[in-house]
Design an enzyme around this catalytic site. Structure first.
Site, PDB file in Angstrom:
ATOM      1  N   ARG A  68       0.806  -1.236   0.000  1.00 45.73           N
ATOM      2  CA  ARG A  68       0.000   0.000   0.000  1.00 45.73           C
ATOM      3  C   ARG A  68       0.833   1.276   0.000  1.00 45.73           C
ATOM      4  O   ARG A  68       0.356   2.349   0.372  1.00 45.73           O
ATOM      5  CB  ARG A  68      -0.999   0.035   1.169  1.00 45.73           C
ATOM      6  N   LYS A  72       3.578  11.143 -11.704  1.00 46.95           N
ATOM      7  CA  LYS A  72       2.774  10.259 -12.569  1.00 46.95           C
ATOM      8  C   LYS A  72       3.521   8.941 -12.698  1.00 46.95           C
ATOM      9  O   LYS A  72       4.675   8.918 -13.154  1.00 46.95           O
ATOM     10  CB  LYS A  72       2.627  10.881 -13.957  1.00 46.95           C
ATOM     11  N   GLU A  92      11.339  18.424 -25.412  1.00 52.29           N
ATOM     12  CA  GLU A  92      10.497  18.713 -24.238  1.00 52.29           C
ATOM     13  C   GLU A  92      10.900  20.043 -23.595  1.00 52.29           C
ATOM     14  O   GLU A  92      10.063  20.751 -23.037  1.00 52.29           O
ATOM     15  CB  GLU A  92      10.608  17.591 -23.194  1.00 52.29           C
ATOM     16  N   LYS A 139       8.107  23.047 -14.611  1.00 52.27           N
ATOM     17  CA  LYS A 139       7.265  21.872 -14.369  1.00 52.27           C
ATOM     18  C   LYS A 139       6.781  21.839 -12.918  1.00 52.27           C
ATOM     19  O   LYS A 139       5.625  21.545 -12.643  1.00 52.27           O
ATOM     20  CB  LYS A 139       8.011  20.576 -14.714  1.00 52.27           C
ATOM     21  N   GLU A 163      -3.756  16.863 -12.728  1.00 51.12           N
ATOM     22  CA  GLU A 163      -4.112  17.164 -14.123  1.00 51.12           C
ATOM     23  C   GLU A 163      -5.594  17.399 -14.334  1.00 51.12           C
ATOM     24  O   GLU A 163      -6.220  16.828 -15.220  1.00 51.12           O
ATOM     25  CB  GLU A 163      -3.603  16.053 -15.056  1.00 51.12           C
ATOM     26  N   ARG A 178      -2.331  21.443 -15.600  1.00 43.39           N
ATOM     27  CA  ARG A 178      -1.271  20.488 -15.950  1.00 43.39           C
ATOM     28  C   ARG A 178      -1.411  19.973 -17.381  1.00 43.39           C
ATOM     29  O   ARG A 178      -0.450  19.502 -17.978  1.00 43.39           O
ATOM     30  CB  ARG A 178      -1.265  19.334 -14.930  1.00 43.39           C
ATOM     31  N   ASN A 210       0.860  18.957 -22.110  1.00 46.92           N
ATOM     32  CA  ASN A 210       0.640  18.079 -23.265  1.00 46.92           C
ATOM     33  C   ASN A 210       0.745  18.822 -24.589  1.00 46.92           C
ATOM     34  O   ASN A 210       0.347  18.290 -25.635  1.00 46.92           O
ATOM     35  CB  ASN A 210      -0.733  17.397 -23.159  1.00 46.92           C
ATOM     36  N   HIS A 244       1.674  17.046 -27.736  1.00 45.53           N
ATOM     37  CA  HIS A 244       1.573  15.615 -27.424  1.00 45.53           C
ATOM     38  C   HIS A 244       0.409  14.909 -28.112  1.00 45.53           C
ATOM     39  O   HIS A 244       0.426  13.693 -28.220  1.00 45.53           O
ATOM     40  CB  HIS A 244       1.474  15.397 -25.913  1.00 45.53           C
ATOM     41  N   HIS A 258       1.952  11.835 -29.529  1.00 42.62           N
ATOM     42  CA  HIS A 258       1.586  10.478 -29.094  1.00 42.62           C
ATOM     43  C   HIS A 258       1.055   9.649 -30.252  1.00 42.62           C
ATOM     44  O   HIS A 258       1.336   8.456 -30.360  1.00 42.62           O
ATOM     45  CB  HIS A 258       0.503  10.540 -28.009  1.00 42.62           C
ATOM     46  N   HIS A 301      10.244   9.813 -28.071  1.00 40.60           N
ATOM     47  CA  HIS A 301       9.130  10.618 -27.579  1.00 40.60           C
ATOM     48  C   HIS A 301       9.340  12.123 -27.835  1.00 40.60           C
ATOM     49  O   HIS A 301       8.464  12.802 -28.378  1.00 40.60           O
ATOM     50  CB  HIS A 301       8.929  10.344 -26.082  1.00 40.60           C
TER      51      HIS A 301
HETATM   52  N1  LIG Z   1       5.675   9.961 -15.662  1.00 40.61           N
HETATM   53  C1  LIG Z   1       5.706  10.958 -16.512  1.00 40.61           C
HETATM   54  O1  LIG Z   1       5.278  12.089 -16.199  1.00 40.61           O
HETATM   55  C2  LIG Z   1       6.270  10.732 -17.882  1.00 40.61           C
HETATM   56  C3  LIG Z   1       6.484  11.823 -18.739  1.00 40.61           C
HETATM   57  C4  LIG Z   1       7.072  11.579 -19.984  1.00 40.61           C
HETATM   58  C5  LIG Z   1       7.415  10.282 -20.351  1.00 40.61           C
HETATM   59  N2  LIG Z   1       7.179   9.244 -19.488  1.00 40.61           N
HETATM   60  C6  LIG Z   1       7.561   7.862 -19.837  1.00 40.61           C
HETATM   61  O2  LIG Z   1       8.968   7.831 -19.950  1.00 40.61           O
HETATM   62  C7  LIG Z   1       9.341   6.747 -20.808  1.00 40.61           C
HETATM   63  C8  LIG Z   1      10.443   7.193 -21.738  1.00 40.61           C
HETATM   64  O3  LIG Z   1      11.547   7.590 -20.972  1.00 40.61           O
HETATM   65  P1  LIG Z   1      13.010   7.799 -21.602  1.00 40.61           P
HETATM   66  O4  LIG Z   1      12.896   8.573 -22.840  1.00 40.61           O
HETATM   67  O5  LIG Z   1      13.858   8.297 -20.518  1.00 40.61           O
HETATM   68  O6  LIG Z   1      13.399   6.319 -22.093  1.00 40.61           O
HETATM   69  P2  LIG Z   1      14.127   5.095 -21.378  1.00 40.61           P
HETATM   70  O7  LIG Z   1      13.892   5.076 -19.930  1.00 40.61           O
HETATM   71  O8  LIG Z   1      13.727   3.896 -22.164  1.00 40.61           O
HETATM   72  O9  LIG Z   1      15.673   5.406 -21.643  1.00 40.61           O
HETATM   73  C9  LIG Z   1      16.165   5.450 -22.974  1.00 40.61           C
HETATM   74  C10 LIG Z   1      17.410   4.594 -23.147  1.00 40.61           C
HETATM   75  O10 LIG Z   1      18.538   5.273 -22.601  1.00 40.61           O
HETATM   76  C11 LIG Z   1      19.295   4.402 -21.766  1.00 40.61           C
HETATM   77  N3  LIG Z   1      19.914   5.258 -20.781  1.00 40.61           N
HETATM   78  C12 LIG Z   1      19.324   5.883 -19.746  1.00 40.61           C
HETATM   79  N4  LIG Z   1      20.181   6.686 -19.115  1.00 40.61           N
HETATM   80  C13 LIG Z   1      21.374   6.563 -19.737  1.00 40.61           C
HETATM   81  C14 LIG Z   1      22.652   7.161 -19.547  1.00 40.61           C
HETATM   82  N5  LIG Z   1      22.867   8.092 -18.598  1.00 40.61           N
HETATM   83  N6  LIG Z   1      23.656   6.781 -20.383  1.00 40.61           N
HETATM   84  C15 LIG Z   1      23.431   5.889 -21.365  1.00 40.61           C
HETATM   85  N7  LIG Z   1      22.252   5.311 -21.598  1.00 40.61           N
HETATM   86  C16 LIG Z   1      21.219   5.643 -20.805  1.00 40.61           C
HETATM   87  C17 LIG Z   1      18.254   3.467 -21.227  1.00 40.61           C
HETATM   88  O11 LIG Z   1      18.838   2.272 -20.767  1.00 40.61           O
HETATM   89  C18 LIG Z   1      17.360   3.263 -22.438  1.00 40.61           C
HETATM   90  O12 LIG Z   1      17.895   2.287 -23.288  1.00 40.61           O
HETATM   91  C19 LIG Z   1       8.075   6.301 -21.508  1.00 40.61           C
HETATM   92  O13 LIG Z   1       7.650   5.081 -20.969  1.00 40.61           O
HETATM   93  C20 LIG Z   1       7.041   7.399 -21.173  1.00 40.61           C
HETATM   94  O14 LIG Z   1       5.745   6.909 -21.094  1.00 40.61           O
HETATM   95  C21 LIG Z   1       6.620   9.453 -18.272  1.00 40.61           C
HETATM   96 ZN   LIG Z   2       6.314  14.293 -23.145  1.00 40.69          ZN
END
Ligand SMILES: NC(=O)c1ccc[n+]([C@@H]2O[C@H](COP(=O)([O-])OP(=O)(O)OC[C@H]3O[C@@H](n4cnc5c(N)ncnc54)[C@H](O)[C@@H]3O)[C@@H](O)[C@H]2O)c1
Ligand SMILES: [Zn+2]
Length: 356
Positions: A121, A143, A185, A224, A234, A238, A242, A245, A249, A262
């Site tokens: 929990r 999130k 972003e 942010k 949101e 918030r 987007n 997006h 998306h 992304h």
């Molecule tokens: N929670 C939120 O508010 C929010 C907002 C935007 C995106 N997201 C989510 O985030 C995810 C995408 O995140 P991302 O773009 O960070 O991708 P990711 O976490 O897949 O990382 C991208 C790649 O970079 C590698 N990597 C990470 N740090 C590294 C470093 N310092 N050196 C070398 N390699 C490294 C990782 O192993 C991976 O292969 C999606 O699932 C999306 O839905 C969430």
């Molecule tokens: Zn985004």
């Protein structure tokens, strides 16, 4: 060290930003160490790169700390992995006092956050983002989510971390394409909230090799955190995060989350949203051109051949559809986002001509 508060009453926490911060993390986390178990969740490459060192330095500083690996890529955000990790935590004797450290990009952060939200929990967690996208976006705001076959982020919750620790030096090992995508972003923050920042960014982008990441991260996190503090769940404000997006998306989904990063998708989405803003009289042509020029300075990968109808289909199933209306984020002047539910599918379809 730059400290940015995220003001959420009893759920408030700080974002800490400093190059080289990872090395001093045990010292900073010491006040949170009450002898509980600490679990680092991270991907194999990141564990090799920095995770093992972090674990060792925490152990040396008296933390009872272990690592649970998670797979690379979006597939880590699955029920399967969620269950595996929860079971591993039970087997390791984790209890309600256990504290999780999300060491990685958005995938690691989203999964760790959801596990923290639900394990017994709810347990505490910290975000230690390692991608640019995670540093400026996903690690802040609570999130958390995992994916279903039917779509991304369909299961999750709002669950705030106890702190965010950002070491911009970690970007040196991040592939250049990931950094470029993350800047998409960052441009978004200027576009929706801070016209002078957008202008500064435009200048910085003239010399990408000297782009001041730490400053850009600090500024983005400030924007942010301010937005999240005003609208944690949101309900309205918030939503402006987007911007770009809706189409972003849809492009990602159409390319099955493998063809486009992304932040790159968001950059393309912002071009379309800028065009719609001009068509609806919210942005003048000079402003729209400035936004376009700024985004175009990013060496984003070009789009493959895409059927616009496929993209539009994904937009109609977007979860930002509320009461049958699509909430579309537009710019009423640079630095000032507004939400409109009056944007027709026909206009959205037409806007795709800007990028396809
Ligand atoms: N929670 C939120 O508010 C929010 C907002 C935007 C995106 N997201 C989510 O985030 C995810 C995408 O995140 P991302 O773009 O960070 O991708 P990711 O976490 O897949 O990382 C991208 C790649 O970079 C590698 N990597 C990470 N740090 C590294 C470093 N310092 N050196 C070398 N390699 C490294 C990782 O192993 C991976 O292969 C999606 O699932 C999306 O839905 C969430
Ligand atoms: Zn985004």
């Amino acid at each position: 060290m730059k400290i940015i508060p995220v003001k959420l009453g009893p759920r408030s926490y700080d974002i800490h930003i400093e190059p080289g911060l990872l090395k001093t993390l045990p010292k900073h986390l010491a006040s949170f160490n009450k002898g509980q178990q600490w679990i680092i969740l991270s991907q194999p490459d990141i564990i090799q790169l920095i995770g093992n060192d972090l674990q060792n330095s925490l152990l040396k500083s008296g933390f009872y700390c272990s690592i649970i690996p998670i797979p690379n890529g979006e597939r880590a955000k699955s029920f399967d992995q969620y269950q595996k990790i929860i079971e591993a935590m039970v087997q390791a004797g984790c209890d309600r006092s256990t504290t999780l450290l999300a060491l990685g990009g958005g995938v690691t952060g989203d999964l760790t956050g959801f596990i923290a939200a639900t394990y017994m929990r709810g347990v505490d967690y910290f975000q230690i983002p390692t991608t640019l996208l995670a540093m400026v976006d996903s690690s802040i705001g609570g999130k958390t989510a995992i994916n279903l076959k039917m779509g991304k982020n369909l299961v999750g919750s709002f669950y705030q971390p106890k702190g965010v620790w950002i070491d911009p030096d970690l970007l040196t090992s991040l592939p250049r394409e990931e950094r470029i995508s993350g800047i998409g972003e960052i441009i978004k923050y200027g576009a929706i909230r801070d016209a002078p920042f957008l202008e500064t960014l435009s200048t910085w982008l003239d010399h990408l090799e000297t782009f001041p990441f730490t400053k850009a991260i600090e500024h983005s996190c400030t924007i942010k955190s301010e937005i999240v503090a005003k609208d944690e769940q949101e309900d309205h404000l918030r939503m402006i995060l987007n911007f770009g997006h809706t189409i972003g998306h849809a492009l990602e989904a159409h390319l099955q989350y493998g063809g486009l990063r992304h932040g790159d998708a968001v950059s393309y989405g912002m071009l379309c949203a800028g065009w719609i803003s001009e068509q609806t009289g919210l942005l003048n042509s000079e402003e729209r051109q400035f936004l376009e020029d700024t985004i175009s300075k990013l060496p984003s990968p070009s789009l493959p051949d895409i059927d616009p109808n496929g993209v539009l289909q994904h937009i109609s199933s977007d979860k930002k559809y509320r009461d049958g209306h699509l909430n579309y984020v537009l710019l009423s002047g640079l630095g000032n986002a507004v939400i409109s539910n009056q944007i027709s599918m026909a206009l959205i379809a037409e806007s795709l001509k800007v990028i396809l």
